[in-house]
Design a protein around this motif. Structure first.
Motif, PDB file in Angstrom:
ATOM      1  N   GLU A 113      61.235  23.937  65.810  1.00  0.00           N
ATOM      2  CA  GLU A 113      62.134  23.573  66.910  1.00  0.00           C
ATOM      3  C   GLU A 113      62.785  22.215  66.659  1.00  0.00           C
ATOM      4  O   GLU A 113      63.973  22.014  66.944  1.00  0.00           O
ATOM      5  N   ILE A 116      65.563  22.728  64.291  1.00  0.00           N
ATOM      6  CA  ILE A 116      66.709  23.357  64.953  1.00  0.00           C
ATOM      7  C   ILE A 116      67.468  22.329  65.781  1.00  0.00           C
ATOM      8  O   ILE A 116      68.710  22.300  65.788  1.00  0.00           O
ATOM      9  N   HIS A 229      65.779  26.310  59.201  1.00  0.00           N
ATOM     10  CA  HIS A 229      66.012  27.400  60.152  1.00  0.00           C
ATOM     11  C   HIS A 229      66.611  28.628  59.478  1.00  0.00           C
ATOM     12  O   HIS A 229      66.434  29.751  59.938  1.00  0.00           O
ATOM     13  N   GLY A 339      66.569  30.052  67.014  1.00  0.00           N
ATOM     14  CA  GLY A 339      65.675  29.548  68.046  1.00  0.00           C
ATOM     15  C   GLY A 339      64.875  30.656  68.697  1.00  0.00           C
ATOM     16  O   GLY A 339      63.678  30.514  68.966  1.00  0.00           O
ATOM     17  N   THR A 360      68.394  24.094  74.355  1.00  0.00           N
ATOM     18  CA  THR A 360      68.457  23.448  73.039  1.00  0.00           C
ATOM     19  C   THR A 360      69.593  22.441  72.977  1.00  0.00           C
ATOM     20  O   THR A 360      69.433  21.329  72.458  1.00  0.00           O
TER      21      THR A 360
END
Length: 451
Positions: A113, A116, A229, A339, A360
């Motif tokens: 995360e 990202i 990612h 995600g 996000t």
């Protein structure tokens, strides 16, 4: 721990039919093409732009070899991702969770995360600067406006994955054409360009006064090119093709065409990143580091006929900013999908894509707003923040690479499709070198902070 099969991105899993039989090679290649384009977007987002442009501005063509090596490593890793998804029926997050257990999977989810979010920060900055250059919108307001791209996602969600792949490929082609044209006008030194694809020791030692070291920018290029990612994304979206997953021949065929698709698209992104660095070198190398290599300066330079040529005009600079905006939006699409993949795969939690997008993006704009509020948006600190995010991605990369290489090198999990010995050696060599370089970077950063 026993691996439990579960569909990744269930709404698109096995939804794209492919031709059956031995004929129609080009039809089959066309049917399997598309996931590579979504992956390639991550190799040419605004983070790539700024690191490549800065690298060319400060060190001429020196770092072209870093782009080449990073791209080759990326091609190797993305093929492994495709194989993992096709053979096991799981994405990298799911397979890693089965390997390490729930507690470790939670830690890895947090790391994914953060990667990202770092990517999102780059997209926010690139899009905000593009809107500032195109429409004179203040950068701070542009950062806030980027939250509204959730509406773009809502529109795209009405289309199937095939149409999204086509849209992304069209935007990639547009970016490629724009920069090929602009580099041709800049009249670079082709001899030096080709010689610079051979790695040089100066990459580790070169330091321009007033600018970041070649080593620092080189690691930024690595982080911007081989992005964590993308490894999760590719292992999932290759499963969107519909074929007989119990048939070894069908699996072999799927891997072959997925490999061709991935390498062709990443070849495009490699060329685009080289064009960005070459353009930065052609326009700015040898000038004051305080006055070069930023998006706004490149925008201005493309309007200057003394730097680019008689054809230079506002059209060239406008094309540049349109390509920058397209790059940010392209990456936003794939970042949202990724995600969802890591959230489902690591912690088995799911949100609607639009909610995922808003959360996000809101987290990503906070450090950007803070940077602008404290330091202003006139200097280069906002774009330096962008470079720092790419260096962070380089540091985070081994966390994704190690499970990927371990899983695809396991005969128990991959069967006949296990990695060959040369791929295993190259993979571990790349991880080892990257870890050593990251340790050196962290050490240098700590020394800078306390000196």
């Amino acid at each position: 721990m026993e691996i439990v099969r579960k569909n990744s991105l269930e709404e698109i899993n096995a939804t794209i039919p492919v031709p059956k039989g031995t004929g129609g090679i080009f039809k089959k290649l066309f049917a399997f093409s598309g996931p590579g384009a979504l992956v390639a977007v991550g190799y040419m987002d605004p983070g790539n732009w700024i690191t490549s442009i800065q690298g060319g501005s400060l060190y001429s063509y020196l770092l072209l070899s870093v782009i080449l090596i990073s791209s080759l490593i990326g091609m190797l890793l993305q093929v492994m991702c495709a194989k993992l998804g096709i053979v096991t029926g799981m994405d990298l997050a799911q397979a890693t969770k089965c390997l390490v257990g729930k507690k470790a999977a939670f830690v890895l989810w947090v790391a994914a995360e953060l990667a990202i979010i770092a990517t999102e920060i780059a997209e926010v900055i690139g899009s905000a600067i593009a809107m500032n250059l195109l429409f004179k919108i203040p950068v701070l307001l542009g950062v806030v406006v980027t939250v509204l791209d959730v509406f773009l996602l809502l529109v795209l969600m009405k289309f199937n994955i095939r149409k999204i792949e086509a849209l992304v490929f069209t935007l990639i082609t547009t970016i490629f054409v724009i920069f090929a044209y602009e580099v041709a006008l800049a009249n670079p030194d082709l001899g030096k360009i080709f010689r610079s694809f051979i790695p040089q020791y100066d990459i580790l030692t070169a330091q321009v006064e007033g600018g970041d070291s070649a080593f620092f920018i080189g690691l930024g290029i690595v982080g911007a090119t081989v992005m964590p990612h993308n490894l999760y994304l590719h292992s999932s979206i290759v499963q969107s093709r519909k074929y007989d997953r119990s048939d070894e021949t069908a699996l072999k065929e799927a891997i072959r065409y997925a490999t061709i698709d991935s390498n062709l698209q990443l070849g495009f992104s490699f060329i685009i990143n080289c064009l960005l660095l070459i353009l930065g070198a052609s326009l700015f190398f040898g000038k004051n580091p305080d006055d070069i290599g930023r998006f706004a300066q490149l925008y201005t330079a493309l309007q200057d006929h003394t730097m680019v040529g008689a054809i230079a005009s506002s059209t060239l600079s406008t094309l540049f900013t349109v390509a920058l905006l397209a790059s940010g939006q392209n990456a936003a699409i794939t970042g949202t999908l990724t995600g969802q993949i890591v959230m489902e795969g690591f912690i088995n939690f799911r949100l609607p894509l639009w909610q995922r997008r808003i959360i996000t993006r809101l987290i990503a704009i906070m450090p950007v707003i803070g940077c602008i509020y404290l330091l202003g948006d006139k200097g280069d600190m906002v774009e330096k923040l962008l470079i720092y995010t790419q260096v962070f991605l380089s540091i985070a990369l081994p966390i994704s690479m190690v499970p990927l290489l371990y899983l695809t090198s396991s005969k128990k999990r991959m069967g006949k499709f296990v990695n060959c010995v040369p791929s295993i050696i190259l993979g571990w060599l790349a991880i080892t070198i990257l870890v050593i370089l990251n340790i050196q970077l962290i050490s240098e950063t700590i020394q800078m902070l306390f000196n």
